[in-house]
Design a protein around this motif. Structure first.
Motif, PDB file in Angstrom:
ATOM      1  N   ASP A   1     -62.814  42.140 107.285  1.00 29.09           N
ATOM      2  CA  ASP A   1     -63.440  42.189 109.139  1.00 29.09           C
ATOM      3  C   ASP A   1     -64.760  42.418 109.203  1.00 29.09           C
ATOM      4  OD1 ASP A   1     -61.582  44.274 108.474  1.00 29.09           O
ATOM      5  OD2 ASP A   1     -61.140  44.517 110.682  1.00 29.09           O
ATOM      6  N   LYS A   2     -65.037  43.821 107.955  1.00 23.51           N
ATOM      7  CA  LYS A   2     -66.529  43.978 107.762  1.00 23.51           C
ATOM      8  C   LYS A   2     -67.352  43.681 107.005  1.00 23.51           C
ATOM      9  CE  LYS A   2     -64.917  48.365 109.419  1.00 23.51           C
ATOM     10  NZ  LYS A   2     -64.875  48.769 110.830  1.00 23.51           N
ATOM     11  N   SER A   3     -68.742  44.203 107.410  1.00 21.09           N
ATOM     12  CA  SER A   3     -69.990  43.543 106.152  1.00 21.09           C
ATOM     13  C   SER A   3     -70.072  44.638 105.822  1.00 21.09           C
ATOM     14  CB  SER A   3     -70.779  43.476 107.313  1.00 21.09           C
ATOM     15  OG  SER A   3     -71.053  44.589 107.799  1.00 21.09           O
ATOM     16  N   PHE A   4     -69.528  45.795 105.225  1.00 20.75           N
ATOM     17  CA  PHE A   4     -69.916  46.932 104.595  1.00 20.75           C
ATOM     18  C   PHE A   4     -69.083  47.647 104.423  1.00 20.75           C
ATOM     19  CE2 PHE A   4     -71.807  47.935 108.040  1.00 20.75           C
ATOM     20  CZ  PHE A   4     -72.269  50.196 107.395  1.00 20.75           C
TER      21      PHE A   4
ATOM     22  N   LYS B   1     -71.239  58.482 110.633  1.00 15.59           N
ATOM     23  CA  LYS B   1     -70.594  58.456 112.035  1.00 15.59           C
ATOM     24  C   LYS B   1     -70.802  57.043 112.662  1.00 15.59           C
ATOM     25  CE  LYS B   1     -71.701  63.321 110.627  1.00 15.59           C
ATOM     26  NZ  LYS B   1     -72.956  64.877 111.959  1.00 15.59           N
ATOM     27  N   MET B   2     -71.053  56.252 111.905  1.00  7.53           N
ATOM     28  CA  MET B   2     -71.380  56.017 113.222  1.00  7.53           C
ATOM     29  C   MET B   2     -70.033  53.906 112.767  1.00  7.53           C
ATOM     30  SD  MET B   2     -75.453  54.546 112.642  1.00  7.53           S
ATOM     31  CE  MET B   2     -77.003  55.786 113.484  1.00  7.53           C
ATOM     32  N   GLU B   3     -70.651  53.656 113.935  1.00  7.36           N
ATOM     33  CA  GLU B   3     -69.009  52.422 113.672  1.00  7.36           C
ATOM     34  C   GLU B   3     -70.190  50.759 114.625  1.00  7.36           C
ATOM     35  OE1 GLU B   3     -66.147  53.515 115.754  1.00  7.36           O
ATOM     36  OE2 GLU B   3     -65.479  54.563 114.879  1.00  7.36           O
ATOM     37  N   GLY B   4     -69.337  50.061 114.316  1.00  7.20           N
ATOM     38  CA  GLY B   4     -69.454  48.685 115.201  1.00  7.20           C
ATOM     39  C   GLY B   4     -71.482  48.010 114.754  1.00  7.20           C
ATOM     40  N   VAL B   5     -72.127  47.659 116.051  1.00  8.01           N
ATOM     41  CA  VAL B   5     -73.532  46.902 116.163  1.00  8.01           C
ATOM     42  C   VAL B   5     -73.761  47.952 115.118  1.00  8.01           C
ATOM     43  CG1 VAL B   5     -75.234  45.715 116.555  1.00  8.01           C
ATOM     44  CG2 VAL B   5     -73.040  45.175 117.094  1.00  8.01           C
TER      45      VAL B   5
ATOM     46  N   LEU C   1     -74.021  48.690 111.135  1.00  6.09           N
ATOM     47  CA  LEU C   1     -74.878  47.298 110.534  1.00  6.09           C
ATOM     48  C   LEU C   1     -75.975  47.786 111.275  1.00  6.09           C
ATOM     49  CD1 LEU C   1     -74.521  44.852 108.816  1.00  6.09           C
ATOM     50  CD2 LEU C   1     -74.641  43.556 111.154  1.00  6.09           C
ATOM     51  N   ILE C   2     -76.905  47.895 112.360  1.00  3.22           N
ATOM     52  CA  ILE C   2     -78.638  47.955 112.138  1.00  3.22           C
ATOM     53  C   ILE C   2     -79.270  49.359 111.350  1.00  3.22           C
ATOM     54  CG2 ILE C   2     -80.380  48.814 114.135  1.00  3.22           C
ATOM     55  CD1 ILE C   2     -77.995  47.557 115.579  1.00  3.22           C
ATOM     56  N   GLN C   3     -78.314  50.172 111.415  1.00  2.00           N
ATOM     57  CA  GLN C   3     -78.617  51.306 110.166  1.00  2.00           C
ATOM     58  C   GLN C   3     -78.251  51.262 108.922  1.00  2.00           C
ATOM     59  OE1 GLN C   3     -79.590  53.981 111.255  1.00  2.00           O
ATOM     60  NE2 GLN C   3     -78.741  55.954 110.346  1.00  2.00           N
ATOM     61  N   LEU C   4     -77.354  50.334 108.826  1.00  2.00           N
ATOM     62  CA  LEU C   4     -77.598  49.613 106.882  1.00  2.00           C
ATOM     63  C   LEU C   4     -78.842  49.119 106.909  1.00  2.00           C
ATOM     64  CD1 LEU C   4     -76.329  49.124 104.456  1.00  2.00           C
ATOM     65  CD2 LEU C   4     -75.232  47.766 105.611  1.00  2.00           C
ATOM     66  N   LEU C   5     -79.465  47.978 107.478  1.00  2.00           N
ATOM     67  CA  LEU C   5     -80.305  47.426 107.857  1.00  2.00           C
ATOM     68  C   LEU C   5     -82.027  47.978 108.109  1.00  2.00           C
ATOM     69  CD1 LEU C   5     -79.538  43.897 110.139  1.00  2.00           C
ATOM     70  CD2 LEU C   5     -80.124  44.291 107.890  1.00  2.00           C
TER      71      LEU C   5
END
Length: 290
Positions: free
Chosen positions: A13-16, A143-147, A150-154
């Protein structure tokens, strides 16, 4: 030597997955896996193997490896001493080869990231200002979660893609011909050589580790590593010599023998062939650069 660790544990259930690594030394297992991996060294030094390329690493080393590209960050021997108080620290991000259900590779908005990820099949070393900015972003991502995560990774991937501060690591002709079942065999060879490179190593000793004859091992190693075993061993010795040459307390003869060479003339010859200058010239260039 223990069996290779399965590096990726991305939940369904995780993208990374992002992890902070703190240990006396980094994983000793030479391995590869089906995920992309972005890794930055925050603390630690040693020898880094990416595909058929080898170099030293230290704090700040940042590499993006593509799926199934063999790699190993092997700490210097001092990290493995019983009384060692040395520590390592790093951050690693894993994301799958079908990242975002392949949207990254199909949509025009992601074209720059897609092109960069294709290049990562040979490994990308991220340097300079880009390296420093992404290191900070990776610390924040922990320290981040959720959307937001994912925005941070992109954003991280787009920053690498738009930067000119990265270099491709492995040779253009390199391809990983190893099978999953061969990880243990080659892992044992790497571990043996990193422990014994400063001693005399007979080809039979290494061939025995793989349960092969000397001639069969030579063919096997060259077909997998894109270089002969003797060239591989020489590169490790030269790489170690480069580290020692940065220490002015040791003379050239001491460095020659401590790096596994048994004659000064052979050391000078091989060093010049691989580095393009003599050991003394290398030392003088290093000293004058500081």
């Amino acid at each position: 030597m223990k069996k290779p660790v399965q590096k990726s544990r991305i939940p369904e259930d995780k993208s990374f997955l992002i992890r902070e690594l703190k240990a006396p030394f980094f994983d000793v297992n030479w391995h590869f896996h089906s995920e992309y991996q972005l890794f930055v060294v925050l603390k630690g030094k040693g020898t880094r193997f990416i595909g058929n390329h080898m170099s030293s690493f230290k704090e700040g080393d940042m590499v993006l490896t593509g799926p199934n590209l063999p790699h190993l960050w092997r700490n210097d021997q001092e990290y493995f001493q019983v009384d060692s108080k040395l520590e390592t620290h790093g951050i690693v991000i894993y994301f799958p080869d079908h990242f975002l259900q392949n949207a990254v590779f199909e949509l025009n908005e992601f074209s720059s990231i897609a092109n960069m990820l294709y290049k990562s099949s040979r490994g990308l070393e991220v340097q300079g200002k880009t390296n420093r900015e992404i290191t900070q972003m990776m610390k924040e991502l922990l320290k981040m979660e959720g959307v937001q995560s994912l925005i941070q990774l992109l954003t991280i991937l787009e920053k690498i893609a738009q930067s000119e501060e990265y270099q491709i690591i492995a040779d253009a002709a390199y391809t990983n011909t190893f099978k999953e079942s061969e990880k243990d065999r080659m892992g044992l060879v790497y571990e043996f050589v990193m422990h014994r490179f400063n001693e005399k190593i007979a080809l039979k000793e290494v061939a025995d580790i793989c349960n092969l004859s000397e001639s069969a091992f030579s063919r096997y190693f060259k077909s997998r590593a894109n270089q002969s075993f003797s060239d591989f061993l020489s590169s490790i010795r030269i790489n170690h010599a480069c580290k020692l040459l940065q220490n002015e307390q040791l003379n050239i003869s001491q460095i020659c023998y401590e790096s596994g060479f048994f004659t000064l003339s052979n050391f000078n010859k091989q060093f010049r062939e691989k580095i393009g200058k003599t050991p003394l010239e290398y030392r003088m260039e290093f000293v004058t650069s500081f």
